[in-house]
Write a protein that holds these residues in place. Structure first.
Motif, PDB file in Angstrom:
ATOM      1  N   ALA A 169      40.582  39.368  49.793  1.00  0.00           N
ATOM      2  CA  ALA A 169      40.303  37.910  50.290  1.00  0.00           C
ATOM      3  C   ALA A 169      41.753  37.176  49.652  1.00  0.00           C
ATOM      4  O   ALA A 169      41.968  35.734  50.206  1.00  0.00           O
ATOM      5  CB  ALA A 169      39.187  37.049  50.004  1.00  0.00           C
ATOM      6  N   THR A 170      42.318  37.467  48.595  1.00  0.00           N
ATOM      7  CA  THR A 170      43.332  36.593  47.440  1.00  0.00           C
ATOM      8  C   THR A 170      44.542  37.877  47.709  1.00  0.00           C
ATOM      9  O   THR A 170      45.889  36.680  47.636  1.00  0.00           O
ATOM     10  CB  THR A 170      42.853  36.268  46.201  1.00  0.00           C
ATOM     11  N   GLY A 171      44.739  38.776  48.690  1.00  0.00           N
ATOM     12  CA  GLY A 171      46.171  39.621  47.966  1.00  0.00           C
ATOM     13  C   GLY A 171      46.297  40.069  46.440  1.00  0.00           C
ATOM     14  O   GLY A 171      46.923  40.743  46.671  1.00  0.00           O
ATOM     15  N   ARG A 172      45.176  39.972  45.314  1.00  0.00           N
ATOM     16  CA  ARG A 172      45.567  40.248  44.224  1.00  0.00           C
ATOM     17  C   ARG A 172      45.363  41.622  44.139  1.00  0.00           C
ATOM     18  O   ARG A 172      44.361  42.142  44.289  1.00  0.00           O
ATOM     19  CB  ARG A 172      44.389  39.355  43.148  1.00  0.00           C
ATOM     20  N   GLN A 173      46.686  42.324  43.359  1.00  0.00           N
ATOM     21  CA  GLN A 173      46.202  43.679  43.333  1.00  0.00           C
ATOM     22  C   GLN A 173      45.394  44.092  42.191  1.00  0.00           C
ATOM     23  O   GLN A 173      45.651  43.543  41.102  1.00  0.00           O
ATOM     24  CB  GLN A 173      48.255  44.146  42.410  1.00  0.00           C
ATOM     25  N   MET A 174      44.448  45.085  42.306  1.00  0.00           N
ATOM     26  CA  MET A 174      43.688  44.802  41.108  1.00  0.00           C
ATOM     27  C   MET A 174      43.828  46.153  39.896  1.00  0.00           C
ATOM     28  O   MET A 174      43.179  46.572  39.280  1.00  0.00           O
ATOM     29  CB  MET A 174      42.437  44.927  41.877  1.00  0.00           C
ATOM     30  N   TRP A 175      44.338  47.094  41.141  1.00  0.00           N
ATOM     31  CA  TRP A 175      44.840  48.675  40.366  1.00  0.00           C
ATOM     32  C   TRP A 175      45.748  48.936  41.323  1.00  0.00           C
ATOM     33  O   TRP A 175      46.505  48.966  42.137  1.00  0.00           O
ATOM     34  CB  TRP A 175      43.724  49.790  39.990  1.00  0.00           C
ATOM     35  N   TYR A 176      46.021  50.388  40.746  1.00  0.00           N
ATOM     36  CA  TYR A 176      47.404  51.608  40.921  1.00  0.00           C
ATOM     37  C   TYR A 176      47.413  52.595  40.709  1.00  0.00           C
ATOM     38  O   TYR A 176      46.227  53.003  39.845  1.00  0.00           O
ATOM     39  CB  TYR A 176      48.518  50.844  40.309  1.00  0.00           C
ATOM     40  N   ASN A 177      47.551  53.522  41.963  1.00  0.00           N
ATOM     41  CA  ASN A 177      46.666  54.950  41.549  1.00  0.00           C
ATOM     42  C   ASN A 177      48.264  55.546  42.160  1.00  0.00           C
ATOM     43  O   ASN A 177      48.729  55.820  43.878  1.00  0.00           O
ATOM     44  CB  ASN A 177      46.081  55.428  41.600  1.00  0.00           C
TER      45      ASN A 177
END
Length: 115
Positions: free
Chosen positions: A61-69
């Motif tokens: 909905a917002t494009g906010r990054q929640m995680w990265y791997n």
């Protein structure tokens, strides 16, 4: 904004959410690692993004990054991604498909045990 009102596109390590009716950009995001090819999978409210082997989870909905791997040791290229939640943008259709699969499995088990 509801994710059902959005269309997601990815180019050259960038992702954008477009308003389905107008094509207007709602949000934009750029990967910190990786170059070129972008693969996308909508998994419920999470947009899973692969950029040449680097994986990201964005709030759809917002494009906010929640995680990265960084997926070390897996290599690079275009990702193939699958998720039960990502099979359908229509939750009712997904639930109906799950129920049909469950029924088919039960029918198969019943038919096997009666022969």
């Amino acid at each position: 904004m509801n994710t059902a009102d959005l269309v997601f596109v990815g180019f050259n390590r960038r992702v954008a959410a477009l308003q389905r009716q107008t094509g207007d950009i709602v949000w934009e995001w750029k990967a910190s690692n990786g170059m070129s090819y972008v693969s996308l999978l909508l998994d419920g409210g999470t947009l899973i993004v692969s950029v040449n082997g680097y994986m990201y989870g964005l709030d759809a909905a917002t494009g906010r990054q929640m995680w990265y791997n960084p997926m070390k040791g897996y290599g690079t290229g275009v990702a193939a991604m699958v998720s039960v939640k990502g099979m359908s943008s229509n939750p009712t259709a997904a639930a109906a498909a799950d129920e049909a699969a469950r029924q088919a499995s039960q029918n198969s088990t019943t038919a096997t045990s009666t022969t």
